[in-house]
Design an enzyme around this catalytic site. Structure first.
Site, PDB file in Angstrom:
ATOM      1  N   ASP A   1       0.847  -1.188   0.000  1.00 36.79           N
ATOM      2  CA  ASP A   1       0.000   0.000   0.000  1.00 36.79           C
ATOM      3  C   ASP A   1       0.886   1.242   0.000  1.00 36.79           C
ATOM      4  O   ASP A   1       1.782   1.385   0.823  1.00 36.79           O
ATOM      5  CB  ASP A   1      -0.911  -0.007   1.240  1.00 36.79           C
ATOM      6  CG  ASP A   1      -1.970   1.071   1.169  1.00 36.79           C
ATOM      7  OD1 ASP A   1      -3.009   0.843   0.519  1.00 36.79           O
ATOM      8  OD2 ASP A   1      -1.751   2.155   1.733  1.00 36.79           O
TER       9      ASP A   1
ATOM     10  N   ASN B   1      -2.413  12.959  -4.189  1.00 38.32           N
ATOM     11  CA  ASN B   1      -3.523  13.348  -5.059  1.00 38.32           C
ATOM     12  C   ASN B   1      -4.025  14.748  -4.720  1.00 38.32           C
ATOM     13  O   ASN B   1      -4.258  15.567  -5.614  1.00 38.32           O
ATOM     14  CB  ASN B   1      -4.677  12.355  -4.920  1.00 38.32           C
ATOM     15  CG  ASN B   1      -4.538  11.191  -5.883  1.00 38.32           C
ATOM     16  OD1 ASN B   1      -4.031  11.354  -6.994  1.00 38.32           O
ATOM     17  ND2 ASN B   1      -4.960  10.018  -5.459  1.00 38.32           N
TER      18      ASN B   1
ATOM     19  N   HIS C   1      -4.660  14.448  -9.678  1.00 34.26           N
ATOM     20  CA  HIS C   1      -4.821  13.028  -9.966  1.00 34.26           C
ATOM     21  C   HIS C   1      -3.876  12.525 -11.051  1.00 34.26           C
ATOM     22  O   HIS C   1      -3.516  11.349 -11.073  1.00 34.26           O
ATOM     23  CB  HIS C   1      -6.274  12.727 -10.328  1.00 34.26           C
ATOM     24  CG  HIS C   1      -7.169  12.777  -9.133  1.00 34.26           C
ATOM     25  ND1 HIS C   1      -7.328  11.695  -8.293  1.00 34.26           N
ATOM     26  CD2 HIS C   1      -7.907  13.778  -8.599  1.00 34.26           C
ATOM     27  CE1 HIS C   1      -8.136  12.029  -7.310  1.00 34.26           C
ATOM     28  NE2 HIS C   1      -8.505  13.289  -7.467  1.00 34.26           N
TER      29      HIS C   1
ATOM     30  N   ASP D   1      -1.668   9.312 -10.766  1.00 37.62           N
ATOM     31  CA  ASP D   1      -1.585   8.222 -11.755  1.00 37.62           C
ATOM     32  C   ASP D   1      -0.140   7.907 -12.111  1.00 37.62           C
ATOM     33  O   ASP D   1       0.247   6.743 -12.253  1.00 37.62           O
ATOM     34  CB  ASP D   1      -2.333   8.614 -13.035  1.00 37.62           C
ATOM     35  CG  ASP D   1      -3.842   8.533 -12.856  1.00 37.62           C
ATOM     36  OD1 ASP D   1      -4.277   8.039 -11.794  1.00 37.62           O
ATOM     37  OD2 ASP D   1      -4.575   8.955 -13.766  1.00 37.62           O
TER      38      ASP D   1
ATOM     39  N   GLU E   1      -4.725   2.295  -4.319  1.00 37.54           N
ATOM     40  CA  GLU E   1      -3.266   2.391  -4.255  1.00 37.54           C
ATOM     41  C   GLU E   1      -2.673   1.129  -3.638  1.00 37.54           C
ATOM     42  O   GLU E   1      -1.602   1.144  -3.072  1.00 37.54           O
ATOM     43  CB  GLU E   1      -2.833   3.643  -3.486  1.00 37.54           C
ATOM     44  CG  GLU E   1      -3.190   3.648  -2.008  1.00 37.54           C
ATOM     45  CD  GLU E   1      -4.503   4.350  -1.693  1.00 37.54           C
ATOM     46  OE1 GLU E   1      -5.446   4.257  -2.512  1.00 37.54           O
ATOM     47  OE2 GLU E   1      -4.582   4.982  -0.623  1.00 37.54           O
TER      48      GLU E   1
END
Ligand SMILES: [Mg+2]
Length: 310
Positions: free
Chosen positions: A178, A186, A191, A195, A221
Site C-alpha cells: 500500500d 492526489n 490526480h 496516476d 493504491e
C-alpha cells in the site's frame, strides 16, 4: 486463401482444383472424407469444399468431425458441401452436420466464385468477432492504468497457484503493498500526478519480483504480489527489495517537481499440512500491512501468528 477440397471423383476434383488455383488460391486435395480429415488435422485450412458422397467418410461426416475438432479453438472453418442432391431434407441434413453452404454439382463457375466470396466474408466477420472477444477478455483482466492484472485476474490465478503449490507441496506467499500518503499526493499534486506515481510503483514492483511471481493492482493504491513457492522469509526479502526500489524513485511531475514516495508491505506465506486458503492468506498479509502502517510506514512486516516481526 488455403482451401481443402475432398472429392472421390477424379475429374470433378481436377476441375475444381484448377478453377480455384486459377483464382490464386492454394489448394490441398483429398480423395475421400477420411483423407480430408487427416489433411485437415495436419494443415488446418479456413475453407473446405467437400463432396457429399464419398467412401469411408461422407461429406456430412467430415463436417461433423471438423465441427467437433473446432470446439475450444478460435479458428473458424467454413465448409461448403458439393452435391447433386438438392431436396430440402438433404439440405437440412447437411446444415445440421455443420456445413455452412452448398454448391450444386456440376458447379457453375460464377456460382462457385460467389459462394467462395460469401465464405470469405463470413470468415472475416467471425475472425473479427473472435479478436474482439479476446480483447474484451484481456481488458476484463487488466488494470487499464498500470497494465497489471486486476483483482479479478489475481483471484483467478491465485486459485490455480494455490492448487498447484498444494500438489507440489511448496509454500505459497503473498505480499500486500500500500502506497504511503497517497491521498495527500492526489490532493496536493492532482490526480494525474497520482496516476504517474501508481504507474511508476507498478513498474518498480514488476522489476523486483522473481520469475514466476506476479503482481496485480488490488485496489486504488494497493498492489498484491503473488510468490508461488516462496516461504515467509523469501516473501519478506522480495518485499524489502521492492520497498527499497520504490523509496529510491524520483518521479518527475509536469511542473518539473521531483516527487519521492514510499510504500508499506505486509507479507504472509503458507505451507505444510496446516496450509490455509488463499483468501485467509491475503487477510494475513493485510494484517501485516496494517502493522507496517502502524509502525510508521515505509517498511515490511511479516505475518507471524499474533505477533509482528521483521
Ligand atoms: Mg462423390
Amino acid at each position: 486463401m488455403k482451401i481443402l477440397i475432398a472429392d472421390d471423383d477424379a475429374v470433378s476434383r481436377r476441375l475444381l482444383r484448377q478453377t480455384l488455383e486459377n483464382w490464386g488460391h492454394e489448394v490441398l486435395v483429398a480423395r475421400d472424407g477420411r483423407e480430408a480429415l487427416e489433411t485437415f488435422l495436419d494443415h488446418p485450412v479456413r475453407l473446405v469444399i467437400t463432396d457429399w458422397m464419398m467412401p469411408h467418410l461422407d461429406g456430412p461426416g467430415l463436417c461433423r468431425a471438423i465441427v467437433e475438432h473446432q470446439k475450444g479453438t478460435s479458428d473458424p472453418t467454413y465448409v461448403i458441401l458439393l452435391t447433386s442432391r438438392d431436396s430440402t431434407g438433404d439440405l437440412a441434413h447437411g446444415l445440421g452436420a455443420g456445413a455452412n453452404d452448398f454448391i450444386a454439382k456440376p458447379f457453375k463457375t460464377e456460382e462457385l466464385r460467389a459462394r467462395l466470396r460469401n465464405g470469405e466474408r463470413i470468415l472475416a466477420l467471425q475472425e473479427e468477432l473472435i479478436r474482439a472477444r479476446e480483447e474484451m477478455r484481456r481488458l476484463a483482466m487488466t488494470d487499464p492504468l498500470t497494465g497489471l492484472f486486476n483483482r479479478r485476474a489475481m483471484l483467478q490465478s491465485l486459485r490455480r497457484d494455490e492448487e498447484r503449490m498444494r500438489r507440489e507441496r511448496r509454500p505459497l506467499g503473498v505480499v500486500m503493498v500500500d502506497l504511503d500518503y497517497f491521498k495527500e499526493i492526489n490532493d496536493r499534486h492532482g490526480h494525474l500526478a497520482g496516476d504517474r506515481v501508481l504507474e511508476r510503483v507498478a513498474s518498480s514492483l514488476e522489476a523486483c519480483i522473481r520469475g514466476g511471481d506476479y503482481v496485480g493492482r488490488w485496489g486504488g493504491e494497493e498492489f498484491l504480489l503473488v510468490l508461488p513457492g516462496a516461504d515467509a522469509v523469501q516473501c519478506a526479502e522480495v518485499a524489502e527489495r521492492c520497498r527499497r526500489l520504490v523509496e529510491s524513485q524520483r518521479i518527475r511531475l509536469d511542473d518539473g517537481m521531483l516527487l519521492r514516495v514510499s510504500a508499506s508491505f505486509g507479507a504472509a506465506s503458507t505451507e505444510g499440512p496446516d496450509r490455509i486458503p488463499y483468501l485467509d492468506l491475503i487477510n494475513q498479509a493485510d494484517e501485516a500491512l496494517y502493522w507496517a502502517k502502524e509502525a510508521g510506514r515505509n517498511r515490511v512486516k511479516l505475518f507471524v501468528g499474533e505477533r509482528a516481526d521483521a
